[in-house]
Write an enzyme that holds these catalytic residues in place. Structure first.
Site, PDB file in Angstrom:
ATOM      1  N   PHE A  50      43.818  32.259  32.663  1.00  0.00           N
ATOM      2  CA  PHE A  50      45.058  31.484  32.800  1.00  0.00           C
ATOM      3  C   PHE A  50      45.988  31.614  31.592  1.00  0.00           C
ATOM      4  O   PHE A  50      46.873  30.798  31.387  1.00  0.00           O
ATOM      5  CB  PHE A  50      44.749  29.996  33.051  1.00  0.00           C
ATOM      6  CG  PHE A  50      43.656  29.772  34.058  1.00  0.00           C
ATOM      7  CD1 PHE A  50      43.845  30.134  35.376  1.00  0.00           C
ATOM      8  CD2 PHE A  50      42.442  29.234  33.677  1.00  0.00           C
ATOM      9  CE1 PHE A  50      42.835  29.956  36.307  1.00  0.00           C
ATOM     10  CE2 PHE A  50      41.428  29.049  34.607  1.00  0.00           C
ATOM     11  CZ  PHE A  50      41.624  29.406  35.923  1.00  0.00           C
ATOM     12  N   GLU A  69      50.944  33.881  38.835  1.00  0.00           N
ATOM     13  CA  GLU A  69      51.637  32.768  38.193  1.00  0.00           C
ATOM     14  C   GLU A  69      52.395  31.881  39.184  1.00  0.00           C
ATOM     15  O   GLU A  69      52.500  30.670  38.990  1.00  0.00           O
ATOM     16  CB  GLU A  69      52.652  33.306  37.156  1.00  0.00           C
ATOM     17  CG  GLU A  69      52.214  34.528  36.389  1.00  0.00           C
ATOM     18  CD  GLU A  69      51.355  34.214  35.181  1.00  0.00           C
ATOM     19  OE1 GLU A  69      51.136  33.024  34.916  1.00  0.00           O
ATOM     20  OE2 GLU A  69      50.910  35.157  34.515  1.00  0.00           O
ATOM     21  N   ILE A  73      51.647  41.556  50.519  1.00  0.00           N
ATOM     22  CA  ILE A  73      50.345  41.006  50.157  1.00  0.00           C
ATOM     23  C   ILE A  73      49.283  42.064  50.419  1.00  0.00           C
ATOM     24  O   ILE A  73      49.144  42.556  51.548  1.00  0.00           O
ATOM     25  CB  ILE A  73      50.054  39.715  50.949  1.00  0.00           C
ATOM     26  CG1 ILE A  73      51.109  38.655  50.624  1.00  0.00           C
ATOM     27  CG2 ILE A  73      48.661  39.208  50.645  1.00  0.00           C
ATOM     28  CD1 ILE A  73      51.199  38.269  49.164  1.00  0.00           C
ATOM     29  N   LEU A  74      48.529  42.414  49.392  1.00  0.00           N
ATOM     30  CA  LEU A  74      47.605  43.549  49.475  1.00  0.00           C
ATOM     31  C   LEU A  74      46.232  43.161  50.008  1.00  0.00           C
ATOM     32  O   LEU A  74      45.533  43.998  50.577  1.00  0.00           O
ATOM     33  CB  LEU A  74      47.453  44.198  48.092  1.00  0.00           C
ATOM     34  CG  LEU A  74      48.750  44.701  47.453  1.00  0.00           C
ATOM     35  CD1 LEU A  74      48.461  45.355  46.110  1.00  0.00           C
ATOM     36  CD2 LEU A  74      49.470  45.686  48.380  1.00  0.00           C
ATOM     37  N   ASN A  75      45.815  41.933  49.797  1.00  0.00           N
ATOM     38  CA  ASN A  75      44.535  41.470  50.314  1.00  0.00           C
ATOM     39  C   ASN A  75      44.696  39.985  50.632  1.00  0.00           C
ATOM     40  O   ASN A  75      44.826  39.162  49.737  1.00  0.00           O
ATOM     41  CB  ASN A  75      43.416  41.682  49.284  1.00  0.00           C
ATOM     42  CG  ASN A  75      42.044  41.286  49.807  1.00  0.00           C
ATOM     43  OD1 ASN A  75      41.890  40.311  50.539  1.00  0.00           O
ATOM     44  ND2 ASN A  75      41.036  42.038  49.419  1.00  0.00           N
TER      45      ASN A  75
END
Length: 771
Positions: free
Chosen positions: A276, A738, A663-665
């Site tokens: 984070f 983020e 969105i890749l996954n």
């Protein structure tokens, strides 16, 4: 241009020849954006089974023979000097091998600070570490004890006697510090002071005005894995098993601190239990390495929660004035965003909360500036959604107040003011569909059920409310991130890079990407990350890692195709073809024009007498990309209830709708979004670092005193996304790490107002503020 912008452009020019044509405006589209492949599917994380079985080895679990355990003694004053030191009782305690203070610590240079101009550094502050008797904040380490067990080290640390010569005054009070606050010339890459369009006059002329002050508290990181490192000096080399999201930066910094060659420091960090922004280079790794050198034995440093809060910086407190002026139709005529945060002069982190007001909404005029208070406190640092997370709280609460004052729906106010290009520079967006995200989120939460007048919906003692807020975070790409692709004699592929896995699914998504890029099934491709011996990768932060790695894999695959064509020679179906005339498919290469002309990887290597073939590709960003404004955005929604008797808040539902490119996954993305929203929930309701301003001492140094959301605090969370590819980024994707946190706290605060009619402008929203 600023120095930072010049540095980025310089890095871009250095790699411009390695950029895929699909990155360039008008270039050839990337087939993986539209081709039905494994990218976009719900793939489980490849590291999941090892973590469930306990086979994943974290930094504090690496076995070493002769290991010593470290304990730290922290300063109890904020400013002054160490006077008398008596370590005799500690040295005589059972199991103790070493007590290190400034009197016997080895010579160490000041940590080189992290920055985009120096991606091989990771220091979070610029202070000397245990080189002199000076005390610069309450919590600074003044002694390190090494012992055979952790319990022995902890006990011996209590036996060290320190006498301090406290300075007559220490600057620890925020309100007093504001009088001497400083105003930096720039905040990150932006010029700090922005005045455009005559804001004072246009605010005065506005039909509707909001002018209010919002505050957010100091917040600390609390990852499930505390900061830890296992350290050994071996044949003049420093080997560090670390919990870090800055592998090469940590290695480069440690080399400079201890006067070593770059190749004489090895940092390994295959698994990180949450970062984070906190898991960079702090004093504990440096002190652990120094103590290991003195003792000539391996050392393990595992920070307690108390030590974490005293040594690892968090999000600074902020005080923000937001003034909005709008005409009779709700169009913004003036946006003023001023504020104060804490940034000691030795800190390197800009908490750019005023950057939010520059990107979200079109306004006829702007007046934006922020100031920093220099206090004798621990350096502040990056925390998920740095800058934009506290910034969106202020801006989005003010927008809700303006909507109520005008008498229009809060979503409609945003629709009337949404920016169609960068509001300040005028640059076109690379891709932006924030209002589409609002439409998705409003439908999912049932926004039509909301009653505009506060306090009108109830269930017994519970007042029910709904709120919304926008989120934003800029998209970054780091030039220089590298990937090595290796094809073996069996036609399997291996991808390696010194990238980071903190639970977000880096290895999983890059495995999908590389498999699709090389025309291989997933079970024929493996990924190795997390070690400084692998090709360079920048830090995992700023939502930059996924796209940077994707660009490097794309560049490497282009090199691989060229090398395979060269190896294939003339005795092949591929004879006479150029690299641009072939594509990866079915475990090999084939002609684009004549797909029947094909040869497998294994066949090419066998005829060439090779066991394997390796190439390295490097990421970069073409100069044309600099012409675009690149931001991810979100629409956050909350439905909650507030007890009219006790002031207790119970959040029933959260909905986040995101516009973050492709969105890749879906599985790992949903996890990332929900995790970010839970952090936003904590920011809204419970999280606050408690500082005793008399002494500068942090009081909330455990999970008992610093409250993060637990299972019973977390409501049903729905996440949705537009899934619109960004044509200016690799694979059409933007970072998502983020954006999940930004805007959530404001949506909750706005829902509280809708429920109760009480406008709380100071986080966290504790019940005493609602009774």
């Amino acid at each position: 241009m600023t120095k930072l912008q010049n540095a980025i452009v310089g890095g871009v020019r250095a790699v411009i020849g390695q950029v895929p044509a699909s990155w360039l405006p008008g270039g050839t589209p990337d087939p993986l954006i539209d081709k039905p492949v494994s990218l976009g599917e719900q793939q489980s994380r490849v590291d999941g089974p090892d973590k469930v079985r306990g086979a994943a080895r974290f930094a504090a679990e690496v076995p070493m023979e002769g290991l010593l355990y470290a304990a730290f003694l922290h300063s109890t004053i904020a400013r002054g000097r160490v006077g008398d030191i008596d370590v005799s009782a500690a040295e005589a305690a059972p199991g103790v091998a070493l007590v290190m203070t400034y009197r016997n610590a080895p010579k160490m240079s000041v940590p080189p600070p992290i920055g985009m101009t120096n991606l091989k550094a990771a220091g979070n502050h610029t202070l000397p570490i245990m080189q002199d008797p000076e005390i610069r904040w309450n919590g600074q380490v003044v002694a390190v004890v090494l012992a055979e067990t952790r319990e022995q080290a902890d006990h011996a640390a209590t036996l060290v006697r320190m006498r301090y010569d406290a300075a007559p005054t220490a600057r620890t009070r925020f309100e007093e510090g504001k009088a001497s606050a400083y105003t930096p010339e720039s905040i990150l890459v932006e010029r700090n002071r922005l005045e455009k369009g005559g804001p004072s006059r246009k605010f005065a002329e506005a039909a509707f005005k909001i002018d209010a002050v919002y505050t957010t508290p100091w917040e600390n990181h609390n990852p499930i894995e505390p900061h830890a490192a296992t350290i050994v000096w071996r044949n003049g080399k420093l080997i560090v098993h670390d919990a870090t999201q800055m592998i090469h930066g940590t290695a480069g910094s440690l080399a400079k601190i201890f006067g070593l060659k770059a190749g004489d420091v090895e940092v390994s960090s295959p698994y990180v239990g949450g970062g984070f922004g906190a898991k960079g280079l702090w004093d504990h790794q440096i002190l652990g390495a120094a103590a290991a050198k003195l003792a000539d034995r391996p050392v393990r440093v595992a920070l307690s929660r108390a030590s974490m809060h005293r040594l690892i910086g968090g999000r600074t407190q902020t005080e923000q004035r937001v003034a909005l002026g709008a005409d009779a139709n709700g169009k913004l005529k003036a946006l003023l965003h001023h504020g104060y945060g804490v940034r000691p002069l030795h800190s390197i982190c800009d908490e750019g909360f005023t950057l939010t007001g520059r990107s979200l909404y079109a306004s006829e005029s702007f007046d934006i500036v922020q100031h920093y208070v220099d206090l004798d406190l621990l350096a502040n640092s990056f925390m998920r959604g740095p800058g934009e997370t506290p910034g969106t709280f202020a801006i989005e609460c003010a927008m809700d107040e303006l909507a109520y004052a005008i008498g229009i729906d809060p979503i409609e106010l945003r629709r009337r003011n949404v920016a169609t290009r960068d509001p300040v520079s005028g640059a076109p967006h690379s891709q932006s569909a924030m209002m589409q995200a609002y439409d998705l989120g409003a439908a999912r939460i049932g926004w039509h059920r909301r009653v505009a007048q506060p306090g009108m919906r109830r269930d017994g003692e519970w007042l029910i409310g709904m709120g919304c807020a926008s989120g934003t975070f800029p998209f970054m790409r780091m030039p220089g991130t590298s990937v090595r692709i290796t094809i073996d004699a069996h036609g399997n592929a291996h991808v390696a890079s010194a990238a980071h896995e903190m639970g977000m699914g880096t290895a999983t998504v890059q495995r999908q990407h590389a498999a699709d890029r090389l025309g291989l099934p997933l079970d024929r491709l493996t990924v190795t990350i997390g070690d400084s011996s692998l090709p360079f990768a920048s830090f995992a932060g700023g939502s930059s890692q996924t796209a940077s790695l994707a660009a490097a894999i794309s560049a490497a695959s282009g090199k691989l195709a060229a090398e395979l064509v060269r190896l294939a020679g003339n005795d092949t179906p591929l004879a006479g073809l150029k690299p641009s005339e072939v594509e990866f498919a079915e475990g090999g290469l084939r002609s684009v024009a004549e797909p029947a002309r094909q040869e497998s990887f294994a066949s090419i290597l066998r005829r060439a007498g090779r066991d394997e073939l390796s190439v390295v590709g490097e990421s970069g960003a073409p100069l044309e990309i600099m012409k675009y404004s690149m931001h991810s955005t979100s629409a956050n929604f909350c439905e909650l209830r507030v007890s009219e008797v006790t002031g207790e808040i119970r959040v029933d539902r959260l909905v986040g709708a995101f516009d973050c490119g492709r969105i890749l996954n879906a599985k790992t993305a949903a996890s990332q979004f929900k995790g970010g929203m839970i952090m936003g929930l904590g920011m809204a309701l419970t999280e606050e670092t408690l500082l005793d301003e008399r002494s500068g001492r942090i009081m909330s140094t455990s999970l008992v005193d610093y409250h993060v959301p637990v299972h019973l605090d977390v409501p049903d969370i729905d996440v949705l996304w537009t899934d619109i590819p960004d044509p200016r980024t690799p694979l059409g994707a933007r970072g998502i790490g983020e954006i999940g946190t930004t805007g959530v706290a404001a949506a909750i605060a706005n829902a509280v107002f809708n429920a109760t009619g009480k406008r709380v402008r100071d986080l966290p929203l504790t019940l005493d503020k609602l009774i």
